[in-house]
Design a protein around this motif. Sequence first.
Motif, PDB file in Angstrom:
ATOM      1  N   PRO A  22       0.772  -1.205   0.080  1.00  9.47           N
ATOM      2  CA  PRO A  22      -0.025  -0.075   0.041  1.00  9.47           C
ATOM      3  C   PRO A  22       0.848   1.272  -0.152  1.00  9.47           C
ATOM      4  O   PRO A  22       0.329   2.160  -0.496  1.00  9.47           O
ATOM      5  CB  PRO A  22      -0.767   0.000   1.267  1.00  9.47           C
ATOM      6  N   TYR A  23       2.084   1.302   0.573  1.00  6.26           N
ATOM      7  CA  TYR A  23       3.024   2.341   0.452  1.00  6.26           C
ATOM      8  C   TYR A  23       3.080   2.821  -1.037  1.00  6.26           C
ATOM      9  O   TYR A  23       3.261   4.198  -1.320  1.00  6.26           O
ATOM     10  CB  TYR A  23       4.029   2.091   1.386  1.00  6.26           C
ATOM     11  N   VAL A  24       3.652   1.709  -1.868  1.00 10.10           N
ATOM     12  CA  VAL A  24       4.053   2.128  -3.080  1.00 10.10           C
ATOM     13  C   VAL A  24       2.675   2.662  -3.905  1.00 10.10           C
ATOM     14  O   VAL A  24       2.968   3.738  -4.331  1.00 10.10           O
ATOM     15  CB  VAL A  24       4.466   1.047  -3.837  1.00 10.10           C
ATOM     16  N   ARG A  25       1.635   1.906  -3.730  1.00  5.02           N
ATOM     17  CA  ARG A  25       0.339   2.385  -4.382  1.00  5.02           C
ATOM     18  C   ARG A  25      -0.109   3.844  -4.091  1.00  5.02           C
ATOM     19  O   ARG A  25      -0.316   4.729  -4.929  1.00  5.02           O
ATOM     20  CB  ARG A  25      -0.727   1.379  -4.452  1.00  5.02           C
ATOM     21  N   GLY A  26      -0.014   4.007  -2.603  1.00  9.48           N
ATOM     22  CA  GLY A  26      -0.110   5.231  -2.202  1.00  9.48           C
ATOM     23  C   GLY A  26       0.723   6.368  -2.660  1.00  9.48           C
ATOM     24  O   GLY A  26       0.267   7.554  -3.122  1.00  9.48           O
ATOM     25  N   ALA A  27       2.094   6.153  -2.731  1.00  8.23           N
ATOM     26  CA  ALA A  27       2.784   7.137  -3.127  1.00  8.23           C
ATOM     27  C   ALA A  27       2.493   7.475  -4.805  1.00  8.23           C
ATOM     28  O   ALA A  27       2.697   8.456  -5.219  1.00  8.23           O
ATOM     29  CB  ALA A  27       4.309   6.654  -2.981  1.00  8.23           C
ATOM     30  N   ARG A  28       2.327   6.408  -5.450  1.00 11.00           N
ATOM     31  CA  ARG A  28       1.759   6.567  -6.949  1.00 11.00           C
ATOM     32  C   ARG A  28       0.717   7.284  -7.164  1.00 11.00           C
ATOM     33  O   ARG A  28       0.565   8.154  -8.089  1.00 11.00           O
ATOM     34  CB  ARG A  28       2.111   5.113  -7.606  1.00 11.00           C
ATOM     35  N   ARG A  29      -0.168   7.189  -6.330  1.00  5.83           N
ATOM     36  CA  ARG A  29      -1.506   7.667  -6.357  1.00  5.83           C
ATOM     37  C   ARG A  29      -1.223   9.265  -6.115  1.00  5.83           C
ATOM     38  O   ARG A  29      -2.072   9.945  -6.633  1.00  5.83           O
ATOM     39  CB  ARG A  29      -2.531   7.128  -5.422  1.00  5.83           C
ATOM     40  N   ALA A  30      -0.442   9.384  -5.304  1.00  2.47           N
ATOM     41  CA  ALA A  30      -0.022  10.847  -4.917  1.00  2.47           C
ATOM     42  C   ALA A  30       0.955  11.580  -6.049  1.00  2.47           C
ATOM     43  O   ALA A  30       1.349  12.788  -5.534  1.00  2.47           O
ATOM     44  CB  ALA A  30       0.337  11.169  -3.350  1.00  2.47           C
ATOM     45  N   GLY A  31       1.087  10.998  -7.020  1.00  2.61           N
ATOM     46  CA  GLY A  31       1.934  11.455  -8.162  1.00  2.61           C
ATOM     47  C   GLY A  31       3.442  11.304  -7.895  1.00  2.61           C
ATOM     48  O   GLY A  31       4.122  11.715  -8.690  1.00  2.61           O
ATOM     49  N   ILE A  32       3.939  10.321  -7.154  1.00  3.53           N
ATOM     50  CA  ILE A  32       5.370   9.989  -6.887  1.00  3.53           C
ATOM     51  C   ILE A  32       5.725   8.810  -8.128  1.00  3.53           C
ATOM     52  O   ILE A  32       5.054   7.795  -7.898  1.00  3.53           O
ATOM     53  CB  ILE A  32       5.604   9.437  -5.681  1.00  3.53           C
ATOM     54  N   GLY A  33       6.541   8.816  -8.775  1.00  5.35           N
ATOM     55  CA  GLY A  33       7.129   7.826  -9.594  1.00  5.35           C
ATOM     56  C   GLY A  33       8.444   7.226  -9.212  1.00  5.35           C
ATOM     57  O   GLY A  33       9.026   7.741  -8.394  1.00  5.35           O
ATOM     58  N   PHE A  34       8.632   6.013  -9.625  1.00  6.13           N
ATOM     59  CA  PHE A  34       9.735   5.197  -9.138  1.00  6.13           C
ATOM     60  C   PHE A  34      10.300   4.647 -10.332  1.00  6.13           C
ATOM     61  O   PHE A  34       9.658   4.263 -11.323  1.00  6.13           O
ATOM     62  CB  PHE A  34       9.440   3.981  -8.441  1.00  6.13           C
ATOM     63  N   THR A  35      11.699   4.840 -10.403  1.00  2.00           N
ATOM     64  CA  THR A  35      12.632   4.385 -11.663  1.00  2.00           C
ATOM     65  C   THR A  35      13.792   3.957 -10.686  1.00  2.00           C
ATOM     66  O   THR A  35      13.970   4.053  -9.675  1.00  2.00           O
ATOM     67  CB  THR A  35      12.762   5.294 -12.600  1.00  2.00           C
ATOM     68  N   THR A  36      14.739   3.530 -11.594  1.00  2.00           N
ATOM     69  CA  THR A  36      16.179   3.212 -11.159  1.00  2.00           C
ATOM     70  C   THR A  36      16.939   4.206 -11.800  1.00  2.00           C
ATOM     71  O   THR A  36      17.074   4.845 -13.089  1.00  2.00           O
ATOM     72  CB  THR A  36      16.483   1.748 -11.546  1.00  2.00           C
ATOM     73  N   LEU A  37      18.505   4.258 -11.429  1.00  2.00           N
ATOM     74  CA  LEU A  37      19.661   4.818 -12.029  1.00  2.00           C
ATOM     75  C   LEU A  37      19.808   4.306 -13.581  1.00  2.00           C
ATOM     76  O   LEU A  37      19.869   4.871 -14.453  1.00  2.00           O
ATOM     77  CB  LEU A  37      20.855   4.939 -11.292  1.00  2.00           C
ATOM     78  N   ALA A  38      19.767   2.967 -13.563  1.00  2.37           N
ATOM     79  CA  ALA A  38      19.604   2.274 -14.896  1.00  2.37           C
ATOM     80  C   ALA A  38      18.622   2.611 -16.045  1.00  2.37           C
ATOM     81  O   ALA A  38      18.830   3.088 -16.859  1.00  2.37           O
ATOM     82  CB  ALA A  38      19.751   0.718 -14.683  1.00  2.37           C
ATOM     83  N   GLY A  39      17.268   2.668 -15.286  1.00  6.41           N
ATOM     84  CA  GLY A  39      16.414   3.036 -16.228  1.00  6.41           C
ATOM     85  C   GLY A  39      16.322   4.486 -16.774  1.00  6.41           C
ATOM     86  O   GLY A  39      15.936   4.725 -17.934  1.00  6.41           O
ATOM     87  N   LEU A  40      17.060   5.270 -16.172  1.00  7.31           N
ATOM     88  CA  LEU A  40      16.995   6.709 -16.518  1.00  7.31           C
ATOM     89  C   LEU A  40      18.436   7.063 -17.252  1.00  7.31           C
ATOM     90  O   LEU A  40      18.433   8.001 -18.082  1.00  7.31           O
ATOM     91  CB  LEU A  40      17.219   7.659 -15.321  1.00  7.31           C
TER      92      LEU A  40
END
Length: 195
Positions: A22-40
């Motif tokens: 739920p922490y990840v889902r909640g952060a994403r609903r609040a507009g927070i995205g997650f990626t990695t240094l490799a992804g960027l």
Amino acid sequence: MDVEWVRLALDLNGFDAVRFEPYVRGARRAGIGFTTLAGLGDTPGNRRALYELDLACAADSPERGEFRTFDEYFAWRAVTPAFDPYGVVLALDGGAWVGMAMTSVRPGGDAFSEMTGLLAGCRGRGISPALKLLAVSFARSRGARRLRAVHHPANAPAIAVNRRFGFVDEVRGEKADAGRAGGGGDPRRPWTPSD
């Protein structure tokens, strides 16, 4: 004055990730995205941005002392076999880097939480537990059995987050390796925070 560092370990085989999703889902609903240094892209510019983020996140760490220069930082953090840009999870708010969880995987099945941090203005929004869960997911994806962390005893917020996740004090005689030797033991296959 010698500091008695708090050395913690989490059994990744027994960890129940569902409790913390739920922490990840909640952060994403609040507009927070997650990626990695490799992804960027593990580029010089992104390494500089990572350094600046780590510097800002660590600004209020107890007894931190002088922060390393950029060159010293990457010689210490990234120019080692254990460094994996997929293990650098970043929290983004509208494209701005606001948090990070850097995890390395060591030979013998242990992972080490190098740094988990948020910019001061982003704390208290559930982003740190989301980053911690994604760091755990990365460590598990690389076959790690334990995730270790070392904290200054005055860093109560970080210790509390780790204890909530199930980290326990290391058994006397075991030592969380904060050294830079070793390697991941697993090929650097792609991993994303959605895995």
